[in-house]
Scaffold this motif. Sequence first.
Motif, PDB file in Angstrom:
ATOM      1  N   ILE A 182      -6.221   3.480  16.099  1.00 46.48           N
ATOM      2  CA  ILE A 182      -5.724   2.104  16.202  1.00 46.48           C
ATOM      3  C   ILE A 182      -6.586   1.161  15.375  1.00 46.48           C
ATOM      4  CG2 ILE A 182      -5.357   0.180  17.795  1.00 46.48           C
ATOM      5  CD1 ILE A 182      -4.621   2.207  19.934  1.00 46.48           C
ATOM      6  N   ILE A 183      -7.898   1.363  15.417  1.00 48.08           N
ATOM      7  CA  ILE A 183      -8.802   0.506  14.641  1.00 48.08           C
ATOM      8  C   ILE A 183      -8.548   0.660  13.146  1.00 48.08           C
ATOM      9  CG2 ILE A 183     -11.221   0.077  14.048  1.00 48.08           C
ATOM     10  CD1 ILE A 183     -11.933   1.018  16.886  1.00 48.08           C
ATOM     11  N   ILE A 184      -8.486   1.905  12.680  1.00 53.71           N
ATOM     12  CA  ILE A 184      -8.243   2.147  11.250  1.00 53.71           C
ATOM     13  C   ILE A 184      -6.872   1.620  10.842  1.00 53.71           C
ATOM     14  CG2 ILE A 184      -7.898   3.944   9.501  1.00 53.71           C
ATOM     15  CD1 ILE A 184      -9.963   5.633  10.960  1.00 53.71           C
ATOM     16  N   GLY A 185      -5.868   1.878  11.678  1.00 56.44           N
ATOM     17  CA  GLY A 185      -4.512   1.433  11.365  1.00 56.44           C
ATOM     18  C   GLY A 185      -4.404  -0.075  11.297  1.00 56.44           C
ATOM     19  N   SER A 186      -4.995  -0.774  12.263  1.00 58.98           N
ATOM     20  CA  SER A 186      -4.882  -2.228  12.285  1.00 58.98           C
ATOM     21  C   SER A 186      -5.635  -2.876  11.128  1.00 58.98           C
ATOM     22  CB  SER A 186      -5.407  -2.777  13.625  1.00 58.98           C
ATOM     23  OG  SER A 186      -6.773  -2.473  13.804  1.00 58.98           O
ATOM     24  N   VAL A 187      -6.817  -2.338  10.799  1.00 60.42           N
ATOM     25  CA  VAL A 187      -7.601  -2.896   9.695  1.00 60.42           C
ATOM     26  C   VAL A 187      -6.920  -2.637   8.354  1.00 60.42           C
ATOM     27  CG1 VAL A 187      -9.750  -2.627   8.399  1.00 60.42           C
ATOM     28  CG2 VAL A 187      -9.820  -2.853  10.882  1.00 60.42           C
ATOM     29  N   ALA A 188      -6.428  -1.407   8.152  1.00 70.43           N
ATOM     30  CA  ALA A 188      -5.746  -1.071   6.896  1.00 70.43           C
ATOM     31  C   ALA A 188      -4.483  -1.906   6.721  1.00 70.43           C
ATOM     32  CB  ALA A 188      -5.406   0.418   6.872  1.00 70.43           C
ATOM     33  N   ALA A 189      -3.701  -2.024   7.793  1.00 63.61           N
ATOM     34  CA  ALA A 189      -2.466  -2.797   7.729  1.00 63.61           C
ATOM     35  C   ALA A 189      -2.759  -4.275   7.480  1.00 63.61           C
ATOM     36  CB  ALA A 189      -1.674  -2.632   9.028  1.00 63.61           C
ATOM     37  N   PHE A 190      -3.806  -4.789   8.114  1.00 62.69           N
ATOM     38  CA  PHE A 190      -4.187  -6.191   7.954  1.00 62.69           C
ATOM     39  C   PHE A 190      -4.547  -6.498   6.501  1.00 62.69           C
ATOM     40  CE2 PHE A 190      -7.571  -9.403   7.827  1.00 62.69           C
ATOM     41  CZ  PHE A 190      -6.927 -10.482   8.399  1.00 62.69           C
ATOM     42  N   LEU A 191      -5.436  -5.684   5.917  1.00 67.34           N
ATOM     43  CA  LEU A 191      -5.856  -5.923   4.534  1.00 67.34           C
ATOM     44  C   LEU A 191      -4.692  -5.803   3.566  1.00 67.34           C
ATOM     45  CD1 LEU A 191      -9.332  -4.220   3.988  1.00 67.34           C
ATOM     46  CD2 LEU A 191      -8.759  -6.649   3.808  1.00 67.34           C
ATOM     47  N   LEU A 192      -3.894  -4.742   3.712  1.00 66.68           N
ATOM     48  CA  LEU A 192      -2.772  -4.521   2.811  1.00 66.68           C
ATOM     49  C   LEU A 192      -1.762  -5.650   2.900  1.00 66.68           C
ATOM     50  CD1 LEU A 192      -1.370  -2.635   0.814  1.00 66.68           C
ATOM     51  CD2 LEU A 192      -0.331  -1.449   2.756  1.00 66.68           C
ATOM     52  N   SER A 193      -1.436  -6.067   4.118  1.00 68.07           N
ATOM     53  CA  SER A 193      -0.429  -7.116   4.288  1.00 68.07           C
ATOM     54  C   SER A 193      -0.931  -8.460   3.782  1.00 68.07           C
ATOM     55  CB  SER A 193      -0.009  -7.222   5.758  1.00 68.07           C
ATOM     56  OG  SER A 193      -1.083  -7.619   6.580  1.00 68.07           O
ATOM     57  N   GLN A 194      -2.226  -8.762   3.983  1.00 71.41           N
ATOM     58  CA  GLN A 194      -2.770 -10.036   3.514  1.00 71.41           C
ATOM     59  C   GLN A 194      -2.801 -10.107   1.989  1.00 71.41           C
ATOM     60  OE1 GLN A 194      -2.491 -11.825   6.576  1.00 71.41           O
ATOM     61  NE2 GLN A 194      -3.961 -12.947   5.367  1.00 71.41           N
ATOM     62  N   PHE A 195      -3.227  -9.028   1.333  1.00 69.30           N
ATOM     63  CA  PHE A 195      -3.255  -9.010  -0.127  1.00 69.30           C
ATOM     64  C   PHE A 195      -1.842  -9.080  -0.694  1.00 69.30           C
ATOM     65  CE2 PHE A 195      -7.608  -6.688  -0.576  1.00 69.30           C
ATOM     66  CZ  PHE A 195      -8.215  -7.764   0.035  1.00 69.30           C
ATOM     67  N   LEU A 196      -0.907  -8.396  -0.041  1.00 69.95           N
ATOM     68  CA  LEU A 196       0.484  -8.428  -0.490  1.00 69.95           C
ATOM     69  C   LEU A 196       1.079  -9.815  -0.291  1.00 69.95           C
ATOM     70  CD1 LEU A 196       2.925  -6.861  -1.552  1.00 69.95           C
ATOM     71  CD2 LEU A 196       3.469  -6.239   0.816  1.00 69.95           C
ATOM     72  N   ASP A 197       0.756 -10.442   0.828  1.00 69.81           N
ATOM     73  CA  ASP A 197       1.239 -11.799   1.110  1.00 69.81           C
ATOM     74  C   ASP A 197       0.798 -12.767   0.017  1.00 69.81           C
ATOM     75  OD1 ASP A 197       0.951 -14.610   2.330  1.00 69.81           O
ATOM     76  OD2 ASP A 197       2.125 -13.585   3.865  1.00 69.81           O
ATOM     77  N   ALA A 198      -0.491 -12.680  -0.346  1.00 69.71           N
ATOM     78  CA  ALA A 198      -1.022 -13.569  -1.376  1.00 69.71           C
ATOM     79  C   ALA A 198      -0.339 -13.350  -2.716  1.00 69.71           C
ATOM     80  CB  ALA A 198      -2.528 -13.360  -1.512  1.00 69.71           C
ATOM     81  N   THR A 199      -0.074 -12.090  -3.059  1.00 75.55           N
ATOM     82  CA  THR A 199       0.559 -11.759  -4.345  1.00 75.55           C
ATOM     83  C   THR A 199       2.004 -12.240  -4.390  1.00 75.55           C
ATOM     84  OG1 THR A 199      -0.851  -9.815  -4.601  1.00 75.55           O
ATOM     85  CG2 THR A 199       1.179  -9.879  -5.895  1.00 75.55           C
ATOM     86  N   VAL A 200       2.764 -11.961  -3.336  1.00 72.98           N
ATOM     87  CA  VAL A 200       4.179 -12.366  -3.292  1.00 72.98           C
ATOM     88  C   VAL A 200       4.292 -13.888  -3.264  1.00 72.98           C
ATOM     89  CG1 VAL A 200       6.303 -12.293  -1.933  1.00 72.98           C
ATOM     90  CG2 VAL A 200       4.912 -10.229  -2.186  1.00 72.98           C
ATOM     91  N   PHE A 201       3.404 -14.556  -2.524  1.00 70.57           N
ATOM     92  CA  PHE A 201       3.406 -16.016  -2.434  1.00 70.57           C
ATOM     93  C   PHE A 201       3.337 -16.645  -3.825  1.00 70.57           C
ATOM     94  CE2 PHE A 201       1.491 -20.172  -1.964  1.00 70.57           C
ATOM     95  CZ  PHE A 201       2.028 -20.687  -0.794  1.00 70.57           C
ATOM     96  N   HIS A 202       2.392 -16.188  -4.629  1.00 67.54           N
ATOM     97  CA  HIS A 202       2.220 -16.795  -5.952  1.00 67.54           C
ATOM     98  C   HIS A 202       3.232 -16.274  -6.968  1.00 67.54           C
ATOM     99  CE1 HIS A 202      -1.214 -19.350  -5.136  1.00 67.54           C
ATOM    100  NE2 HIS A 202      -1.631 -18.398  -4.329  1.00 67.54           N
ATOM    101  N   TRP A 203       3.793 -15.095  -6.723  1.00 65.70           N
ATOM    102  CA  TRP A 203       4.895 -14.627  -7.568  1.00 65.70           C
ATOM    103  C   TRP A 203       6.104 -15.525  -7.372  1.00 65.70           C
ATOM    104  CZ3 TRP A 203       9.782 -12.500  -6.357  1.00 65.70           C
ATOM    105  CH2 TRP A 203      10.462 -11.944  -7.444  1.00 65.70           C
TER     106      TRP A 203
END
Length: 252
Positions: free
Chosen positions: A135-156
């Motif tokens: 759960i710890i690995i999954g939540s941290v990995a998902a958090f980082l991936l989703s935040q970086f993707l959010d930032a990229t899509v936002f500015h795209w």
Amino acid sequence: MNLFLVLSGIFIANALLAELIGVKIFSGEALLGLPGAQIPIAGQRLDFNLTAGVIIWPVVFITTDIINEYFGKAGVKKVSIITVILILYAFLVISAVTGLPPAQFWLDVNSTDAQGRPFDINFAYNSVYRQGLGIIIGSVAAFLLSQFLDATVFHWLRHFTGSRKIWLRATGSTLVSQLIDSFVVLFIAFFLFGNWSMNQVLSVAAINYIYKFCIAILLTPLLYVAHALIDRYLGQQQAKWQIEEAAHESEV
């Protein structure tokens, strides 16, 4: 700088709290006094059973978009990495304190609940705070991936909308990033490290995403309220310059 510190504080506090309270699963229908939804998904009929963390996670949605707007992708990545480090630190401390031997008097004075039934407070304490490695690995990995993707899509999206239609780039980036987040955390925590089938992962992820989709739409007015308050705080000229600077740096 003060604005970034305040936004970062709100972001980190809510992300960390969501991780800690997320161990509880609640019924969305029972909260509203409704019967189970029994939504047919992937051959199963599912109710809106959600982690308690979703109650405050919308605050993270809004704060991410505001940081994106005024401080660009670099700002989002910086606060996301700091948040992950603090989440891992919190889990490290929790692992240490849950391993401490309980005092006997503490066990004795808490040996029954309000109805007089036997109660193991040390077991309850450890069960609430301690989470599995998956759960710890999954939540941290998902958090980082989703935040970086959010930032990229936002500015795209901003590349096409300019300074207009903040609702489109904010909501659009959230909907894309949370689609990934909803799947990745369950896939790692319960498929790779657990015993769920892929069908179960997809089904529960779909329920979580439906909730996040609806919340992202409903919170759009609050995004404009936050935007207006920050513009008033910074002043129109300073706010406009900062937004344009953030957009420029994110495109480089």
